[in-house]
Design a protein around this motif. Structure first.
Motif, PDB file in Angstrom:
ATOM      1  N   UNK A   4       0.832  -1.191   0.000  1.00 16.24           N
ATOM      2  CA  UNK A   4       0.000   0.000   0.000  1.00 16.24           C
ATOM      3  C   UNK A   4       0.875   1.253   0.000  1.00 16.24           C
ATOM      4  N   UNK A   5       0.603   2.159  -0.904  1.00 17.02           N
ATOM      5  CA  UNK A   5       1.343   3.421  -1.057  1.00 17.02           C
ATOM      6  C   UNK A   5       2.842   3.216  -1.281  1.00 17.02           C
ATOM      7  N   UNK A   6       3.196   2.116  -1.922  1.00 14.11           N
ATOM      8  CA  UNK A   6       4.602   1.866  -2.240  1.00 14.11           C
ATOM      9  C   UNK A   6       4.737   1.858  -3.754  1.00 14.11           C
ATOM     10  N   UNK A   7       5.579   2.674  -4.272  1.00 15.43           N
ATOM     11  CA  UNK A   7       5.718   2.800  -5.715  1.00 15.43           C
ATOM     12  C   UNK A   7       6.959   2.136  -6.274  1.00 15.43           C
ATOM     13  N   UNK A   8       7.584   1.213  -5.505  1.00 16.08           N
ATOM     14  CA  UNK A   8       8.825   0.596  -5.968  1.00 16.08           C
ATOM     15  C   UNK A   8       8.573  -0.242  -7.219  1.00 16.08           C
ATOM     16  N   UNK A   9       9.446  -0.096  -8.210  1.00 13.63           N
ATOM     17  CA  UNK A   9       9.405  -0.881  -9.440  1.00 13.63           C
ATOM     18  C   UNK A   9      10.813  -1.388  -9.681  1.00 13.63           C
ATOM     19  N   UNK A  17      14.363  -8.532  -3.023  1.00  9.84           N
ATOM     20  CA  UNK A  17      15.128  -7.818  -1.999  1.00  9.84           C
ATOM     21  C   UNK A  17      14.275  -6.743  -1.333  1.00  9.84           C
ATOM     22  N   UNK A  18      13.511  -6.014  -2.129  1.00 12.11           N
ATOM     23  CA  UNK A  18      12.643  -4.961  -1.610  1.00 12.11           C
ATOM     24  C   UNK A  18      11.563  -5.537  -0.692  1.00 12.11           C
ATOM     25  N   UNK A  19      10.914  -6.622  -1.125  1.00 15.40           N
ATOM     26  CA  UNK A  19       9.857  -7.240  -0.314  1.00 15.40           C
ATOM     27  C   UNK A  19      10.383  -7.631   1.064  1.00 15.40           C
ATOM     28  N   UNK A  20      11.557  -8.254   1.085  1.00 16.30           N
ATOM     29  CA  UNK A  20      12.132  -8.720   2.354  1.00 16.30           C
ATOM     30  C   UNK A  20      12.589  -7.551   3.229  1.00 16.30           C
ATOM     31  N   UNK A  21      13.269  -6.571   2.641  1.00 16.16           N
ATOM     32  CA  UNK A  21      13.844  -5.477   3.435  1.00 16.16           C
ATOM     33  C   UNK A  21      12.804  -4.427   3.830  1.00 16.16           C
ATOM     34  N   UNK A 125      -1.068 -22.518 -13.359  1.00 20.09           N
ATOM     35  CA  UNK A 125      -0.595 -21.331 -12.650  1.00 20.09           C
ATOM     36  C   UNK A 125      -0.777 -20.123 -13.543  1.00 20.09           C
ATOM     37  N   UNK A 126      -1.631 -19.216 -13.117  1.00 17.98           N
ATOM     38  CA  UNK A 126      -1.861 -18.000 -13.869  1.00 17.98           C
ATOM     39  C   UNK A 126      -0.678 -17.064 -13.757  1.00 17.98           C
ATOM     40  N   UNK A 127      -0.440 -16.296 -14.794  1.00 13.83           N
ATOM     41  CA  UNK A 127       0.623 -15.295 -14.798  1.00 13.83           C
ATOM     42  C   UNK A 127      -0.012 -13.927 -14.961  1.00 13.83           C
ATOM     43  N   UNK A 128       0.558 -12.970 -14.296  1.00  6.01           N
ATOM     44  CA  UNK A 128       0.063 -11.606 -14.418  1.00  6.01           C
ATOM     45  C   UNK A 128       1.049 -10.659 -13.789  1.00  6.01           C
ATOM     46  N   UNK A 129       0.775  -9.368 -13.936  1.00  2.93           N
ATOM     47  CA  UNK A 129       1.595  -8.426 -13.205  1.00  2.93           C
ATOM     48  C   UNK A 129       0.909  -8.196 -11.862  1.00  2.93           C
ATOM     49  N   UNK A 130       1.507  -7.436 -11.005  1.00  2.00           N
ATOM     50  CA  UNK A 130       0.969  -7.286  -9.661  1.00  2.00           C
ATOM     51  C   UNK A 130      -0.348  -6.523  -9.623  1.00  2.00           C
ATOM     52  N   UNK A 131      -0.734  -5.900 -10.716  1.00  4.00           N
ATOM     53  CA  UNK A 131      -2.019  -5.206 -10.768  1.00  4.00           C
ATOM     54  C   UNK A 131      -3.140  -6.152 -11.193  1.00  4.00           C
ATOM     55  N   UNK A 132      -2.797  -7.363 -11.654  1.00  7.03           N
ATOM     56  CA  UNK A 132      -3.788  -8.299 -12.189  1.00  7.03           C
ATOM     57  C   UNK A 132      -3.851  -9.537 -11.312  1.00  7.03           C
TER      58      UNK A 132
END
Length: 161
Positions: A4-9, A17-21, A125-132
């Motif tokens: 939420x409110x994270x714009x990391x790409x 690494x971002x998810x864990x840290x 297993x469906x594939x998508x980006x994090x918005x889908x």
């Protein structure tokens, strides 16, 4: 980043690494099959293609989202890929397996019957980006297996084919 409110790409490796840290979401490495402890919320697996272990472009990032539902825990699964349409053309299967062993040899513990539980589900297993999130499948672990106050997580065997 689905936070939420994270714009990391970033790339798959940078996202892990971002998810864990930044969010302290559990992230694990896997080849084709791995036993993981899933916590409520988002969990991630970086799946390495054993045919091309050094080629990061063939690694897949799999999101397992654990939510509390009326009947227990629901685990939805999505392969995250920036080129979702191209990735979807490559058929992948996801197999989730849960085994809760019987405590005690005779099945009785303190006068209460303890039960063992086994369930397995296999689905494309469906594939998508994090918005889908439309292309996921859900694995439901009954409340009678995990209880209401299980903060320790659920140990699941995940196999990506």
């Amino acid at each position: 980043c689905p936070g939420e409110r994270c714009g990391f790409v970033g790339s798959t490796a940078a996202l892990v690494d971002h998810f864990a840290a930044a969010h302290r979401w559990p992230c694990a490495w896997a080849s084709e099959a791995v036993s993981v402890l899933l916590r409520d919320g988002l969990n991630f697996l970086r799946v390495v293609d054993l045919r091309r272990p050094g080629d990061a472009s063939h690694h897949r990032l799999v999101m397992l989202n654990v939510t509390r539902e009326a009947l227990g825990r629901a685990i939805s699964v999505l392969c995250i890929h920036p080129l979702a349409a191209a990735a979807a053309a490559k058929t992948m299967q996801c197999e989730l397996e849960l085994f809760v062993p019987l405590n005690g040899d005779d099945g009785v513990d303190g006068g209460q019957l303890r039960r063992r539980h086994y369930q397995k589900s296999e689905s494309p297993l469906g594939c998508g980006d994090l918005a889908d999130h439309k292309t996921t499948f859900t694995f439901v672990v009954p409340r009678c297996v995990v209880g209401d106050d299980d903060e320790g997580g659920i140990r699941i065997r995940v196999r990506i084919i």
